[in-house]
Design a protein around this motif. Structure first.
Motif, PDB file in Angstrom:
ATOM      1  N   THR A 145       0.754  -1.285  -0.130  1.00  0.00           N
ATOM      2  CA  THR A 145       0.077   0.008  -0.196  1.00  0.00           C
ATOM      3  C   THR A 145       1.068   1.251   0.133  1.00  0.00           C
ATOM      4  N   PRO A 146       0.189   2.547  -0.713  1.00  0.00           N
ATOM      5  CA  PRO A 146       1.017   3.735  -0.449  1.00  0.00           C
ATOM      6  C   PRO A 146       0.581   4.570   0.788  1.00  0.00           C
ATOM      7  N   PRO A 172       2.712  -1.823   4.239  1.00  0.00           N
ATOM      8  CA  PRO A 172       2.418  -0.545   4.280  1.00  0.00           C
ATOM      9  C   PRO A 172       3.771   0.160   3.741  1.00  0.00           C
ATOM     10  N   PRO A 174       6.675   2.727   4.079  1.00  0.00           N
ATOM     11  CA  PRO A 174       7.519   3.058   4.955  1.00  0.00           C
ATOM     12  C   PRO A 174       7.097   4.735   5.575  1.00  0.00           C
ATOM     13  N   ASN A 208      13.960  -4.160   0.993  1.00  0.00           N
ATOM     14  CA  ASN A 208      12.870  -4.122  -0.195  1.00  0.00           C
ATOM     15  C   ASN A 208      11.862  -5.371   0.302  1.00  0.00           C
ATOM     16  N   GLY A 211       9.629  -5.547  -2.973  1.00  0.00           N
ATOM     17  CA  GLY A 211      10.353  -6.646  -3.890  1.00  0.00           C
ATOM     18  C   GLY A 211      10.207  -7.825  -3.686  1.00  0.00           C
ATOM     19  N   SER A 227       2.717   3.773  -7.226  1.00  0.00           N
ATOM     20  CA  SER A 227       3.238   4.491  -8.556  1.00  0.00           C
ATOM     21  C   SER A 227       3.254   3.399  -9.604  1.00  0.00           C
ATOM     22  N   VAL A 234       6.821  -4.605  -9.811  1.00  0.00           N
ATOM     23  CA  VAL A 234       6.011  -5.780  -9.458  1.00  0.00           C
ATOM     24  C   VAL A 234       5.591  -6.806 -10.387  1.00  0.00           C
ATOM     25  N   GLU A 248      -3.248  -1.002  -8.940  1.00  0.00           N
ATOM     26  CA  GLU A 248      -3.839   0.296  -9.032  1.00  0.00           C
ATOM     27  C   GLU A 248      -2.865   1.121  -8.923  1.00  0.00           C
ATOM     28  N   GLY A 250      -0.856   5.005 -10.909  1.00  0.00           N
ATOM     29  CA  GLY A 250      -1.013   6.420 -11.030  1.00  0.00           C
ATOM     30  C   GLY A 250      -2.218   6.932 -11.966  1.00  0.00           C
ATOM     31  N   CYS A 282      -5.097   9.098  -5.865  1.00  0.00           N
ATOM     32  CA  CYS A 282      -4.920   8.555  -6.924  1.00  0.00           C
ATOM     33  C   CYS A 282      -5.797   9.244  -8.192  1.00  0.00           C
ATOM     34  N   GLU A 376       1.842  13.839 -13.372  1.00  0.00           N
ATOM     35  CA  GLU A 376       0.901  13.393 -12.297  1.00  0.00           C
ATOM     36  C   GLU A 376       1.784  14.276 -11.163  1.00  0.00           C
ATOM     37  N   LEU A 404      -6.821   6.472 -15.220  1.00  0.00           N
ATOM     38  CA  LEU A 404      -7.530   6.076 -14.022  1.00  0.00           C
ATOM     39  C   LEU A 404      -8.896   6.637 -14.065  1.00  0.00           C
TER      40      LEU A 404
HETATM   41  P1  NAD Z   1       5.318   4.021  -4.420  1.00  0.00           P
HETATM   42  O1  NAD Z   1       5.217   3.164  -5.662  1.00  0.00           O
HETATM   43  O2  NAD Z   1       6.366   4.632  -4.278  1.00  0.00           O
HETATM   44  O3  NAD Z   1       5.010   2.799  -3.071  1.00  0.00           O
HETATM   45  C1  NAD Z   1       3.844   2.066  -2.899  1.00  0.00           C
HETATM   46  C2  NAD Z   1       4.357   1.039  -2.001  1.00  0.00           C
HETATM   47  O4  NAD Z   1       5.422   0.345  -2.892  1.00  0.00           O
HETATM   48  C3  NAD Z   1       4.963   1.246  -0.794  1.00  0.00           C
HETATM   49  O5  NAD Z   1       4.413   0.564   0.010  1.00  0.00           O
HETATM   50  C4  NAD Z   1       6.392   1.077  -1.075  1.00  0.00           C
HETATM   51  O6  NAD Z   1       7.410   0.843   0.030  1.00  0.00           O
HETATM   52  C5  NAD Z   1       6.316  -0.153  -2.175  1.00  0.00           C
HETATM   53  N1  NAD Z   1       7.617  -0.676  -2.810  1.00  0.00           N
HETATM   54  C6  NAD Z   1       8.634   0.351  -3.194  1.00  0.00           C
HETATM   55  N2  NAD Z   1       9.591  -0.517  -3.846  1.00  0.00           N
HETATM   56  C7  NAD Z   1       8.780  -1.602  -4.342  1.00  0.00           C
HETATM   57  C8  NAD Z   1       9.187  -2.474  -5.051  1.00  0.00           C
HETATM   58  N3  NAD Z   1      10.450  -2.605  -5.914  1.00  0.00           N
HETATM   59  N4  NAD Z   1       8.448  -3.632  -5.259  1.00  0.00           N
HETATM   60  C9  NAD Z   1       7.252  -3.808  -4.695  1.00  0.00           C
HETATM   61  N5  NAD Z   1       6.836  -2.725  -3.830  1.00  0.00           N
HETATM   62  C10 NAD Z   1       7.833  -1.585  -3.780  1.00  0.00           C
HETATM   63  O7  NAD Z   1       4.026   4.864  -4.366  1.00  0.00           O
HETATM   64  P2  NAD Z   1       3.511   5.975  -3.219  1.00  0.00           P
HETATM   65  O8  NAD Z   1       4.550   7.041  -3.506  1.00  0.00           O
HETATM   66  O9  NAD Z   1       3.560   5.569  -1.910  1.00  0.00           O
HETATM   67  O10 NAD Z   1       2.086   6.383  -3.691  1.00  0.00           O
HETATM   68  C11 NAD Z   1       1.692   7.518  -4.537  1.00  0.00           C
HETATM   69  C12 NAD Z   1       1.480   6.884  -6.083  1.00  0.00           C
HETATM   70  O11 NAD Z   1       0.206   5.769  -5.824  1.00  0.00           O
HETATM   71  C13 NAD Z   1       0.754   7.759  -6.937  1.00  0.00           C
HETATM   72  O12 NAD Z   1       1.257   7.825  -8.302  1.00  0.00           O
HETATM   73  C14 NAD Z   1      -0.480   7.705  -7.029  1.00  0.00           C
HETATM   74  O13 NAD Z   1      -1.518   7.863  -8.139  1.00  0.00           O
HETATM   75  C15 NAD Z   1      -0.564   6.140  -6.671  1.00  0.00           C
HETATM   76  N6  NAD Z   1      -2.169   5.553  -6.060  1.00  0.00           N
HETATM   77  C16 NAD Z   1      -2.600   4.978  -6.891  1.00  0.00           C
HETATM   78  C17 NAD Z   1      -3.970   4.515  -6.382  1.00  0.00           C
HETATM   79  C18 NAD Z   1      -4.875   3.668  -7.229  1.00  0.00           C
HETATM   80  O14 NAD Z   1      -6.023   3.240  -6.639  1.00  0.00           O
HETATM   81  N7  NAD Z   1      -4.775   3.660  -8.639  1.00  0.00           N
HETATM   82  C19 NAD Z   1      -4.366   4.853  -5.183  1.00  0.00           C
HETATM   83  C20 NAD Z   1      -3.438   5.555  -4.352  1.00  0.00           C
HETATM   84  C21 NAD Z   1      -2.174   5.915  -4.892  1.00  0.00           C
END
Ligand code: NAD
Length: 470
Positions: A145-146, A172, A174, A208, A211, A227, A234, A248, A250, A282, A376, A404
């Motif tokens: 989750t973000p 979640p 960090p 990580n 990952g 993102s 992923v 889900e 960006g 998002c 974005e 989206l």
């Molecule tokens: P992010 O991609 O940086 O991080 C999301 C999650 O991925 C975090 O828990 C992070 O620790 C984890 N992560 C980091 N590296 C990873 C890897 N290599 N493999 C797997 N997981 C890893 O995103 P963010 O900055 O936390 O959130 C903002 C983004 O999320 C924006 O682009 C926004 O639009 C998008 N978002 C989309 C939705 C939707 O429903 N479409 C909802 C909320 C946010």
């Protein structure tokens, strides 16, 4: 905050050797320490979830529906504590469309999910034979989750996963791990051991965890919200284990305002469509196209409404919007606004505030070539594009890798609905933007993701189909 936060793995709090600080973006103060899990700790969580799956997957759907209600009740009893943690680590205000609102939605989502069901579907039953479609749980679901809506997005992932008979390991962001650690701890009090597990790690320490989850042999599906760039990683890591994926990602949602609108009437809806959660949403409106006939009135009304919104420390009851959640996002918004200022007219805001505060910013006179429009921003700034020809506007809105959401604003609802249907996006709204509801499938097209969440369609994504022919 005095409470110690622990991982939930199996039937107990789980101790790890190191922790990392979580910071309040309103003040810069450390609000707590989150466990910095290793991949061995992740293995322990996956093992606990796998072991719980054997019994959980064969419980009756009725029992799992009851479990969703028990979760809702438990979280409702602890709603204020969760909201306080959320505001301290995320920055969003307690009131308004802030932390208390988010916890209310979390509880409502669990209650709604308790009413969903996946009955066996009869495909054929005649002299040639009987064909039934069964939906079977997958096993361990990994949820990543973000930081923007940590609790609500966690519930979007966890509730349908466990209702359909899966067990969960959630990780979640960090930036905002504490509220999820506490929410999963509370959930685990009303669920059998190992049905929900929570693992946190700092992305900078090298473990990580996200990952490792994506590549993990013991995890059958990843539901990821974040993102586009991380979503791609992923998908790559998940390939060798053929994991099921819901991504889900960006968005860069266009909002199209036609020339016939009542500017005053739509201003509050437009404002919240853009600035909900400080634009860190998002599915919020991220590019605003306004017809020349209504442009000046709409911009004036939007600016006037925005001036009534108080930005401040999330813990102050008077605050309606808080700070940007983290430095990385603050720097991105600052860069995009600085670029837009050199190309357009600043109608509101435009200058960074103290710390991570950035005022609602509205900049007109931009085009699709400007970065505040084409990228974005995920923050409290909007670029406005004036257009003259309605025939061009759909092509301009669709000129994006993202898909989206999108919206059309008009006094003529039928006309707006017809235009909305031409937008390349998963959800198209008319005279509103960003409204999500648990019975309406939500997901992105193009690079905004894969699959949908919510409702029956979202629930099915936590299952594999088995056809039984006799
Ligand atoms: P992010 O991609 O940086 O991080 C999301 C999650 O991925 C975090 O828990 C992070 O620790 C984890 N992560 C980091 N590296 C990873 C890897 N290599 N493999 C797997 N997981 C890893 O995103 P963010 O900055 O936390 O959130 C903002 C983004 O999320 C924006 O682009 C926004 O639009 C998008 N978002 C989309 C939705 C939707 O429903 N479409 C909802 C909320 C946010």
């Amino acid at each position: 905050m005095s409470k110690a936060f622990s991982l939930t793995i199996g039937d107990a709090a789980y101790a790890v050797d190191s922790t990392f600080d979580v910071v309040n973006p309103s003040t810069g103060a450390v609000v707590g320490q989150a466990p910095d899990a290793s991949t061995e700790d992740l293995d322990a969580a996956v093992a606990a979830a796998n072991s719980a799956f054997k019994a959980w997957s064969v419980t009756s759907e009725k029992d799992r529906q009851a479990a969703c209600i028990a979760i809702a009740d438990k979280l409702e009893e602890n709603a204020e504590e969760l909201a306080q943690i959320l505001t301290r680590e995320q920055g969003k205000p307690l009131g308004g469309i802030g932390s208390r609102w988010e916890v209310e939605k979390v509880v409502a989502w669990a209650r709604f999910t308790s009413k969903l069901s996946l009955p066996v579907e009869g495909i054929q039953d005649n002299e040639a034979g009987r064909v039934e479609l069964h939906r079977k749980p997958l096993g361990v679901v990994g949820s990543i989750t973000p930081w923007n809506f940590p609790l609500l997005i966690a519930m979007w992932h966890v509730a349908p996963a466990i209702l359909s008979g899966n067990t969960v390991v959630i990780k979640p962001s960090p930036y905002t791990p504490l509220s999820t650690l506490r929410m999963i701890e509370l959930m685990s009090e009303v669920l059998p051991a190992g049905v929900v597990n929570c693992v946190t790690g700092s992305d900078s320490s090298g473990s990580n965890i996200g990952g490792a989850m994506s590549a993990h042999e013991g995890i059958r599906k990843i539901v990821f919200t974040g993102s586009c760039g991380t979503g791609e990683k992923v998908m790559e890591s998940a390939a060798s284990t053929m994991k099921r994926l819901t991504l889900e990602l960006g968005g860069n949602d266009a909002g199209i305002v036609l020339g016939d609108v009542d500017a005053e009437a739509i201003a509050p809806g437009l404002f919240w469509g853009i600035f909900i959660n400080n634009g860190q949403t998002c599915g919020s409106l991220k590019r605003l196209y306004v017809h020349e006939d209504a442009h000046d009135q709409v911009v004036d009304a939007l600016v006037a409404f925005a001036k009534t919104i108080k930005v401040g420390d999330g813990l102050a009851e008077s605050s309606v919007l808080g700070p940007i959640q983290n430095q990385m996002q603050f720097d991105k918004v600052s860069r995009l606004v600085a670029d837009a200022k050199s190309r357009g007219d600043v109608k509101l805001g435009g200058e960074p505030g103290e710390g991570l505060f950035f005022p609602p910013t509205i900049i007109t006179g931009l085009s699709n070539d400007d970065s505040l429009v084409s990228e974005e921003q995920f923050g409290p700034a909007i670029g406005v594009v004036k257009y003259t020809d309605q025939d061009d506007i759909i092509a301009m809105a669709n000129d994006s890798d993202n898909g989206l959401g999108g919206s059309v604003w008009s006094s003529d609802v039928e006309k707006a609905r017809a235009l909305a249907g031409q937008l390349e996006c998963g959800t198209a709204w008319v005279n509103k933007h960003g409204a999500l509801q648990p019975n309406a499938p939500f997901g992105g097209v193009k690079k905004s993701g894969l699959g949908v969440e919510f409702g029956d369609e979202g629930l099915k994504a936590y299952t594999d189909i088995q056809v039984i022919m006799s």
